[in-house]
Design a protein around this motif. Structure first.
Motif, PDB file in Angstrom:
ATOM      1  N   ASN A 191      78.796  26.848  -6.439  1.00  0.00           N
ATOM      2  CA  ASN A 191      78.752  25.750  -5.464  1.00  0.00           C
ATOM      3  C   ASN A 191      77.311  25.254  -5.342  1.00  0.00           C
ATOM      4  N   ARG A 235      77.626  32.476  -0.217  1.00  0.00           N
ATOM      5  CA  ARG A 235      78.142  31.266  -0.882  1.00  0.00           C
ATOM      6  C   ARG A 235      78.461  31.546  -2.344  1.00  0.00           C
ATOM      7  N   ARG A 283      82.585  13.183  -1.413  1.00  0.00           N
ATOM      8  CA  ARG A 283      82.805  13.698  -0.045  1.00  0.00           C
ATOM      9  C   ARG A 283      82.518  12.573   0.940  1.00  0.00           C
ATOM     10  N   THR A 332      73.599  17.853 -13.574  1.00  0.00           N
ATOM     11  CA  THR A 332      73.297  16.883 -12.525  1.00  0.00           C
ATOM     12  C   THR A 332      72.726  17.585 -11.302  1.00  0.00           C
ATOM     13  N   PRO A 367      82.158  20.567  -6.965  1.00  0.00           N
ATOM     14  CA  PRO A 367      82.334  21.987  -6.719  1.00  0.00           C
ATOM     15  C   PRO A 367      82.102  22.246  -5.238  1.00  0.00           C
ATOM     16  N   LYS A 391      84.684  17.670 -10.173  1.00  0.00           N
ATOM     17  CA  LYS A 391      83.396  16.976 -10.069  1.00  0.00           C
ATOM     18  C   LYS A 391      82.634  17.403  -8.816  1.00  0.00           C
TER      19      LYS A 391
HETATM   20  P1  AMP Z   1      76.755  21.508   1.546  1.00  0.00           P
HETATM   21  O1  AMP Z   1      77.221  22.891   1.292  1.00  0.00           O
HETATM   22  O2  AMP Z   1      77.356  20.896   2.776  1.00  0.00           O
HETATM   23  O3  AMP Z   1      75.295  21.312   1.471  1.00  0.00           O
HETATM   24  O4  AMP Z   1      77.325  20.614   0.364  1.00  0.00           O
HETATM   25  C1  AMP Z   1      76.921  20.763  -0.942  1.00  0.00           C
HETATM   26  C2  AMP Z   1      77.967  20.085  -1.755  1.00  0.00           C
HETATM   27  O5  AMP Z   1      77.366  19.060  -2.510  1.00  0.00           O
HETATM   28  C3  AMP Z   1      78.608  20.981  -2.774  1.00  0.00           C
HETATM   29  O6  AMP Z   1      79.638  21.747  -2.225  1.00  0.00           O
HETATM   30  C4  AMP Z   1      79.110  19.994  -3.806  1.00  0.00           C
HETATM   31  O7  AMP Z   1      80.403  19.530  -3.424  1.00  0.00           O
HETATM   32  C5  AMP Z   1      78.101  18.861  -3.707  1.00  0.00           C
HETATM   33  N1  AMP Z   1      77.176  18.887  -4.837  1.00  0.00           N
HETATM   34  C6  AMP Z   1      75.940  19.405  -4.877  1.00  0.00           C
HETATM   35  N2  AMP Z   1      75.393  19.250  -6.089  1.00  0.00           N
HETATM   36  C7  AMP Z   1      76.299  18.601  -6.845  1.00  0.00           C
HETATM   37  C8  AMP Z   1      76.338  18.152  -8.184  1.00  0.00           C
HETATM   38  N3  AMP Z   1      75.316  18.330  -9.017  1.00  0.00           N
HETATM   39  N4  AMP Z   1      77.456  17.548  -8.608  1.00  0.00           N
HETATM   40  C9  AMP Z   1      78.502  17.356  -7.773  1.00  0.00           C
HETATM   41  N5  AMP Z   1      78.526  17.751  -6.508  1.00  0.00           N
HETATM   42  C10 AMP Z   1      77.444  18.375  -6.040  1.00  0.00           C
END
Ligand code: AMP
Ligand code: MG
Length: 344
Positions: free
Chosen positions: A60, A56, A193, A115, A228, A226
């Motif tokens: 992200n 990864r 999302r 955040t 990532p 916003k």
């Molecule tokens: P996943 O890989 O399905 O667990 O998704 C995680 C996703 O949560 C990331 O790819 C981001 O789009 C979102 N995410 C996690 N932390 C943050 C954050 N502090 N600010 C904005 N988006 C976040």
């Protein structure tokens, strides 16, 4: 390493899984959305293992999973009333909130952002594991980065057998797409999302919602966003995926006239008869979008096969959970969409 397969209802499953988490190991956990690849979210060395196992990108960030809504106060500050209202309405459930992070949350979990994303999953054994571990569990979807998400323990083993400490087998995931993410750190709540909690449900509690552009359009890979993670090609089989929109009949006409050997059709169950000689694969019922969300990733995984050259895909329209299915399928297709009504 030998990857343990722990049944969700096994006598010692929660204790064994929690012990691995406490020791800095990796455990794939079932949730109502997809399987997550979990580690102690406050331990940078454990979190680093998630990034390595998945391949990864470091920018992200990860979602922290909590056992109980009150746990977010240890992880976040300046929590607005709207967060409590959302937690009351939808937790445990498929909703992630982005809030200001406390200093205890390491930079590798937040990808250096001020955040942090938090969620309380609707899965009893997973919440028990988090509670016994005594730490929030950082858990992105348990697929290899870029691949379709994992909605069964078999999917997790396919991607990670021998590379992680354990998988807790809780059967197929009910929702089947990742959580809805809403950012509460700005003046107006922002949907980053779509997922199992729909925009309509969020609006009913919040009274206001901005839809981030990452939800509806392809984001440049160098863009500062916003959300990532939303900028990467995601959820995709190796081959080209082309969404064909339009009525059932016009779409079938277009697909059948462009179909070549090596192509596949990903369609609704109601449409199978239209594609008998086009190697169709149905992922659910158009009439019930929750079956489409539950079946999408298993279908995309089945289509991740080097012998397949192109996939023509049918995508549901409308709101509710169909909105999340559209988002995942459009990302899998890198937003390549043909309007059959205009083409034929
Ligand atoms: P996943 O890989 O399905 O667990 O998704 C995680 C996703 O949560 C990331 O790819 C981001 O789009 C979102 N995410 C996690 N932390 C943050 C954050 N502090 N600010 C904005 N988006 C976040
Ligand atoms: Mg993911």
């Amino acid at each position: 390493m030998n990857t343990l397969l722990l049944p969700a209802h096994g006598q010692n499953t929660a204790e064994v899984a929690a012990q691995i988490i406490r020791n800095g190991g990796l455990v794939a956990i079932p949730t109502e959305t997809v399987y997550g690849l979990g580690a102690d979210g406050l331990n940078p060395e454990a979190v680093a293992k998630i990034f390595i196992a998945k391949g990864r990108p470091q920018d992200n960030p990860l979602i922290l999973h909590v056992a109980d809504p009150s746990q977010i106060e240890q992880l976040c500050h300046h929590i607005p009333d709207s967060a409590y209202a959302l937690a009351k309405a939808f937790w445990p459930g498929p909703l992630t909130m982005v809030l200001p992070a406390r200093a205890c949350v390491p930079a590798c979990t937040t990808a250096g952002l001020p955040t942090v994303a938090v969620r309380c999953p609707d899965n009893a054994v997973t919440r028990q594991i988090i509670a016994l571990a005594g730490v929030p569990i950082a858990a992105p979807s348990a697929n290899l980065s870029g691949k379709p998400s994992t909605t069964t323990a078999e999917h997790v083993l396919h991607d990670h057998d021998g590379k992680i400490d354990a998988v807790v087998d809780g059967g197929p995931c009910r929702v089947g797409v990742e959580s809805t993410i809403v950012d509460l750190t700005e003046e107006r709540p922002r949907l980053l999302r779509p997922g199992g909690i729909t925009p309509e449900q969020l609006l009913a509690v919040l009274g206001d919602l901005v839809i981030d552009k990452a939800v509806t359009a392809q984001i440049d890979k160098d863009a500062v966003v916003k959300a990532p993670g939303m900028k990467y090609r995601h959820y995709a089989p190796e081959c080209q995926v082309i969404i064909v929109s339009g009525s059932r009949e016009q779409a079938a006409k277009y697909i059948r006239s462009h179909f070549a050997p090596g192509d596949r059709v990903l369609c609704f169950a109601e449409e199978l008869a239209l594609y008998t000689d086009c190697a169709p694969l149905a992922y659910g019922l158009e009439a019930d979008a929750s079956t489409l969300s539950a079946g999408l990733f298993a279908a995309l995984r089945q289509l991740d096969d080097p012998s397949i050259s192109r996939v023509f895909a049918r995508c549901p329209v409308g709101g509710g959970i169909a909105y999340a299915v559209q988002n995942r399928l459009k990302k899998a297709a890198a937003f390549q969409i043909v309007d059959a009504e205009a083409e034929v």
